[in-house]
Structures are given as structure tokens and as C-alpha cells.
Design a protein around this motif. Structure first.
Motif: not given
Length: 154
Positions: A80-90
Motif C-alpha cells: 500500500r502506498d504510504l509515501r506521502g510527500g516522499g521518502f524521508g518526509q514525515a
């Protein structure tokens, strides 16, 4: 399996952060190969969902072959896609997940990779309501310690 049996728990799901896909692939291959009753769900933290899914499938197939197991079914791979704003961007939800893990369970997660998977676990538990779950994370200690240094004091 002996650990869960000794504790008297029968997990329904295992949730894992999925970056390279190797951890999820190994869990998928082992779960299918040993006929274990749980479902492995990966939180893609760095790759588009299609790419992450295909990568996990290919790695799980290779792992299964190495172990002498049949190939896992395509349905065994749930990413499932949990990338949000991208890797390292919580996201705020990821930071909340990291804080909840620390304060409720003493589990130290960095505020992206592991925290994104914890956000998925929280969603699955709230929305899909499995009976019990295992959270599996394989790294991020240095980043988690750095995140502690950035936390606001209470």
C-alpha cells in the motif's frame, strides 16, 4: 510461529515498511511456503505502488525458489502506498504514529520509514479491524534517535 504460539496469539496480519522490498518478500515467501495463516501488508515508503508490488513479487519468487517453496500467489503480495510527500518526509500522521509507538509501547521509530508503516497499521486496525497484528520493522535506529532530538519537550 513458536513465539506467537507460546504467547497464545494468532496474528491476522503482519505490517512491514517496504523500501527495497526484501523484508516483505521474505515474509511473503515464508508465510506462503509454510502455510501460515496471517497476511503480510507492506507500506511502500519510497517507490510507486506498482513498482513496489512487482519488486516484492519478484523477490518473493526468488526467495521461495531458494527455499524450495512454490511461488507465492499474486494475492499474497499486498503493498500500500504510504509515501506521502516522499521518502524521508514525515506527515503529521506519521509523526503522531512515531510518538504513539514510543509513548504507548516503548517502540522507537524514526518519523518516516517505520512511522509510515505504523500509520498503515493504525489505519488497518481502525478500518479493517483484524483480530491481532504484528508490526515488523528492520531499521531506522539512527534516524529515530535523531528524531528524538528534534521532538518538542513536554
Amino acid at each position: 510461529m513458536p513465539q506467537t504460539a507460546a504467547l497464545g496469539i494468532q496474528p491476522d496480519i503482519v505490517v512491514v515498511p517496504t523500501g527495497s522490498g526484501a523484508t516483505q518478500a521474505g515474509l511473503v515467501a515464508g508465510t506462503a511456503g509454510y502455510g501460515l495463516p496471517w497476511h503480510v501488508i507492506g507500506a511502500s515508503v519510497s517507490r510507486p505502488i506498482g513498482e513496489a508490488t512487482e519488486r516484492v513479487r519478484a523477490l518473493a519468487k526468488g526467495c521461495a525458489a531458494e527455499l524450495g517453496f512454490q511461488d507465492p500467489n499474486p494475492d499474497d503480495v499486498d503493498v500500500r502506498d504510504l509515501r506521502g510527500g516522499g521518502f524521508g518526509q514525515a506527515s503529521p500522521a506519521d509523526r503522531m504514529s512515531a510518538e504513539l509507538a514510543l509513548t504507548a509501547e516503548g517502540l522507537l521509530l524514526e518519523d518516516h520509514y517505520g512511522a509510515q508503516a505504523m500509520t498503515l497499521l493504525r489505519h488497518v486496525l481502525a478500518e479493517e479491524r483484524p483480530g491481532s497484528a504484528i508490526f515488523w520493522s528492520t531499521g531506522g535506529l539512527v534516524a529515530a534517535l535523531a528524531a528524538l532530538g528534534r521532538a518538542t519537550p513536554r
